[in-house]
Design a protein around this motif. Structure first.
Motif, PDB file in Angstrom:
ATOM      1  N   GLY A   1     -11.587  -3.917   0.094  1.00  0.00           N
ATOM      2  CA  GLY A   1     -11.933  -4.720  -1.063  1.00  0.00           C
ATOM      3  C   GLY A   1     -12.119  -6.190  -0.726  1.00  0.00           C
ATOM      4  N   SER A   2     -12.659  -6.931  -1.680  1.00  0.00           N
ATOM      5  CA  SER A   2     -12.913  -8.360  -1.458  1.00  0.00           C
ATOM      6  C   SER A   2     -11.630  -9.170  -1.487  1.00  0.00           C
ATOM      7  N   THR A   3     -10.578  -8.638  -2.094  1.00  0.00           N
ATOM      8  CA  THR A   3      -9.269  -9.283  -2.075  1.00  0.00           C
ATOM      9  C   THR A   3      -8.329  -8.447  -1.217  1.00  0.00           C
ATOM     10  N   ALA A   4      -7.257  -9.070  -0.771  1.00  0.00           N
ATOM     11  CA  ALA A   4      -6.323  -8.390   0.118  1.00  0.00           C
ATOM     12  C   ALA A   4      -5.356  -7.501  -0.674  1.00  0.00           C
ATOM     13  N   VAL A   5      -4.799  -6.528   0.012  1.00  0.00           N
ATOM     14  CA  VAL A   5      -3.744  -5.702  -0.566  1.00  0.00           C
ATOM     15  C   VAL A   5      -2.488  -6.547  -0.730  1.00  0.00           C
ATOM     16  N   ASP A   6      -1.878  -6.453  -1.898  1.00  0.00           N
ATOM     17  CA  ASP A   6      -0.596  -7.108  -2.151  1.00  0.00           C
ATOM     18  C   ASP A   6       0.447  -6.012  -2.353  1.00  0.00           C
ATOM     19  N   PRO A   7       1.231  -5.690  -1.321  1.00  0.00           N
ATOM     20  CA  PRO A   7       2.168  -4.572  -1.446  1.00  0.00           C
ATOM     21  C   PRO A   7       3.300  -4.819  -2.439  1.00  0.00           C
ATOM     22  N   THR A   8       3.468  -6.071  -2.876  1.00  0.00           N
ATOM     23  CA  THR A   8       4.516  -6.369  -3.856  1.00  0.00           C
ATOM     24  C   THR A   8       4.033  -6.200  -5.294  1.00  0.00           C
ATOM     25  N   SER A   9       2.728  -5.956  -5.461  1.00  0.00           N
ATOM     26  CA  SER A   9       2.156  -5.785  -6.801  1.00  0.00           C
ATOM     27  C   SER A   9       2.162  -4.320  -7.197  1.00  0.00           C
ATOM     28  N   SER A  10       2.467  -4.051  -8.462  1.00  0.00           N
ATOM     29  CA  SER A  10       2.458  -2.666  -8.952  1.00  0.00           C
ATOM     30  C   SER A  10       1.067  -2.055  -8.854  1.00  0.00           C
ATOM     31  N   THR A  11       0.037  -2.908  -8.817  1.00  0.00           N
ATOM     32  CA  THR A  11      -1.337  -2.416  -8.685  1.00  0.00           C
ATOM     33  C   THR A  11      -1.507  -1.580  -7.432  1.00  0.00           C
ATOM     34  N   PHE A  12      -0.808  -1.971  -6.373  1.00  0.00           N
ATOM     35  CA  PHE A  12      -0.943  -1.291  -5.089  1.00  0.00           C
ATOM     36  C   PHE A  12       0.239  -0.375  -4.770  1.00  0.00           C
ATOM     37  N   ASN A  13       1.105  -0.168  -5.732  1.00  0.00           N
ATOM     38  CA  ASN A  13       2.251   0.716  -5.502  1.00  0.00           C
ATOM     39  C   ASN A  13       1.786   2.164  -5.520  1.00  0.00           C
ATOM     40  N   MET A  14       1.746   2.789  -4.364  1.00  0.00           N
ATOM     41  CA  MET A  14       1.216   4.142  -4.258  1.00  0.00           C
ATOM     42  C   MET A  14       2.104   5.177  -4.936  1.00  0.00           C
ATOM     43  N   GLN A  15       3.341   4.834  -5.204  1.00  0.00           N
ATOM     44  CA  GLN A  15       4.219   5.786  -5.899  1.00  0.00           C
ATOM     45  C   GLN A  15       3.789   5.997  -7.345  1.00  0.00           C
ATOM     46  N   LEU A  16       2.910   5.147  -7.851  1.00  0.00           N
ATOM     47  CA  LEU A  16       2.470   5.227  -9.244  1.00  0.00           C
ATOM     48  C   LEU A  16       1.101   5.883  -9.392  1.00  0.00           C
ATOM     49  N   LYS A  17       0.532   6.409  -8.320  1.00  0.00           N
ATOM     50  CA  LYS A  17      -0.863   6.849  -8.344  1.00  0.00           C
ATOM     51  C   LYS A  17      -1.069   8.317  -8.693  1.00  0.00           C
ATOM     52  N   ALA A  18      -0.032   9.135  -8.648  1.00  0.00           N
ATOM     53  CA  ALA A  18      -0.186  10.569  -8.939  1.00  0.00           C
ATOM     54  C   ALA A  18      -1.314  11.184  -8.107  1.00  0.00           C
ATOM     55  N   SER A  19      -1.398  10.768  -6.855  1.00  0.00           N
ATOM     56  CA  SER A  19      -2.453  11.232  -5.952  1.00  0.00           C
ATOM     57  C   SER A  19      -1.834  11.661  -4.626  1.00  0.00           C
ATOM     58  N   PRO A  20      -1.156  12.804  -4.599  1.00  0.00           N
ATOM     59  CA  PRO A  20      -0.436  13.216  -3.387  1.00  0.00           C
ATOM     60  C   PRO A  20      -1.329  13.560  -2.207  1.00  0.00           C
ATOM     61  N   ASN A  21      -2.608  13.727  -2.445  1.00  0.00           N
ATOM     62  CA  ASN A  21      -3.510  14.106  -1.350  1.00  0.00           C
ATOM     63  C   ASN A  21      -4.321  12.932  -0.823  1.00  0.00           C
ATOM     64  N   VAL A  22      -3.927  11.712  -1.224  1.00  0.00           N
ATOM     65  CA  VAL A  22      -4.614  10.505  -0.783  1.00  0.00           C
ATOM     66  C   VAL A  22      -3.589   9.498  -0.261  1.00  0.00           C
ATOM     67  N   SER A  23      -3.882   8.906   0.895  1.00  0.00           N
ATOM     68  CA  SER A  23      -3.051   7.849   1.467  1.00  0.00           C
ATOM     69  C   SER A  23      -3.866   6.571   1.553  1.00  0.00           C
ATOM     70  N   LEU A  24      -3.215   5.429   1.298  1.00  0.00           N
ATOM     71  CA  LEU A  24      -3.874   4.133   1.407  1.00  0.00           C
ATOM     72  C   LEU A  24      -3.483   3.474   2.725  1.00  0.00           C
TER      73      LEU A  24
END
Length: 381
Positions: free
Chosen positions: A141-164
């Motif tokens: 993406g044009s902006t960086a990943v912010d691992p402290t933001s809930s936007t990038f919290n993979m535990q909230l994605k309900a996507s067990p077959n996808v890794s970021l």
């Protein structure tokens, strides 16, 4: 100086691993080289063939994709790689052109919402067609990943077959090509997919002994999506909390290693790791292959009780046990059981329900060592 130098090239025999666990795909949203003609997907067994088709390091349009192909084969010289370039329907291409044989897929994303809406949805389509695959998407993406933001919290994605994935090379080919493109970094999608394809389905690609991502040059220096070079342990800890795949260094131990094999689901879920998903996907593929010959077969029942005949119960159980036993012998699982309830009313439903339980292989993520001085060496703490 010698008058003769031999340079031995690998891959000419197109040898691949004995199972199909290594078959992978990289998906890119750009047009393919002209050498492909009207095709939108092609299978490669080595880097040299891809370079012949126009994927070279110095190629202006394809240097970036050469990098991922080269990294795939660096991490798994015995792999097989489908490259999909701007396919109209990715799922259709994977099912029809690739014949559903792909086990893991690498791609880019530029919007976090794509984790579920595009890539988990793709897995669901493939799974419904009996060809599931695990997916790793690199942040582009044009902006960086912010691992402290809930936007990038993979535990909230309900996507067990996808890794970021949000890390890549900081001083080798990856960095050079990224600089030429005006990009902060290239997510190391090819490297990670190559490592996954080389791993047994039960193996975590964060296993230090088996999966060093550095060759002394490439991925020797780590770069994050915000441009951070050589991130600290505390910085990587934030990626661990968000369940985002990155790379890490270990004090007084050479090499570069994946921080873990996270997927887009809460950490307490059975499918919170790539290896647990790959193990289940392999079991499903093998069980289906074992049962296909028995579709529409006659099922004998006891004329007095209506129960399934013990012979057919034992036979069908054995057919499912065969591939699971092979997985156990190959180190993919720790054990399994298969059970068919003979009290099923098959005459009315034409359905045979089979219960299968699988005990996976564990992962040693942490060791606790009790150490201290003793007066006598025959006692414990």
């Amino acid at each position: 100086m010698s008058n003769l130098t031999f340079v031995v090239k690998k891959g000419g025999l197109a040898r691949t691993a004995s199972s199909s666990d290594h078959i992978s795909a990289l998906v890119f949203g750009v047009n393919p080289p002209t050498s492909w003609g009207a095709n939108r997907a092609k299978k490669y067994f080595d880097l040299e063939t891809a370079e012949t088709d126009g994927f070279t390091k110095v190629s202006a349009p394809f240097g970036e994709y050469w990098y991922h192909i080269s990294e795939f084969f660096r991490m798994n010289p015995n792999g097989a790689l489908w490259v999909l370039m701007n396919p109209t329907l990715v799922s259709t291409t994977l099912i029809q052109t690739c014949q559903g044989e792909v086990r893991q897929i690498g791609a880019y994303i530029t919007d976090v919402a794509q984790i579920g809406s595009v890539w988990q949805a793709l897995h669901n389509t493939l799974d419904a067609a009996f060809c599931p695959a695990q997916i790793v998407v690199g942040w582009y993406g044009s902006t960086a990943v912010d691992p402290t933001s809930s936007t990038f919290n993979m535990q909230l994605k309900a996507s067990p077959n996808v890794s970021l994935l949000a890390a890549g090379d900081g001083a080798g080919n990856g960095a050079t090509i990224a600089d030429a493109l005006g990009k902060v970094y290239l997510p190391a999608v090819g490297s990670v997919i190559g490592a996954i394809s080389r791993a047994k389905v039960s193996e975590n690609v964060g296993w230090v002994e088996a999966f060093n991502f550095s060759d002394g040059s490439e991925l020797e220096t780590i770069q994050l999506s915000d441009g951070t070079l050589s991130p600290t342990e505390s910085q990587i800890a934030a990626y661990d909390t968000a369940k985002i795949i990155a790379f890490k260094k270990l004090m007084n131990y050479g090499g570069t290693y994946a921080n873990d094999s996270y997927t887009g689901i809460t950490e307490t879920d059975d499918f919170a790791t790539i290896e647990n998903n790959r193990t289940m996907q392999k079991a499903k593929r093998l069980i289906r292959a074992a049962l296909i010959p028995h579709f529409n077969r006659p099922i004998k029942v006891d004329a007095t009780t209506g129960k399934l005949d013990p012979g057919i119960v034992a036979y069908l159980e054995s057919q499912v046990e065969i591939p699971l036993t092979a997985m156990q012998n190959g180190g993919d699982i720790s054990g399994s059981f298969v059970s068919i309830d003979p009290n099923q009313n098959v005459l009315s439903t034409s359905i045979v329900t089979i219960d299968v339980g699988i005990t996976p292989v564990g992962v040693a993520r942490q060791f606790i060592v009790n150490i201290g001085y003793r007066v006598k060496l025959d006692t414990n703490f």
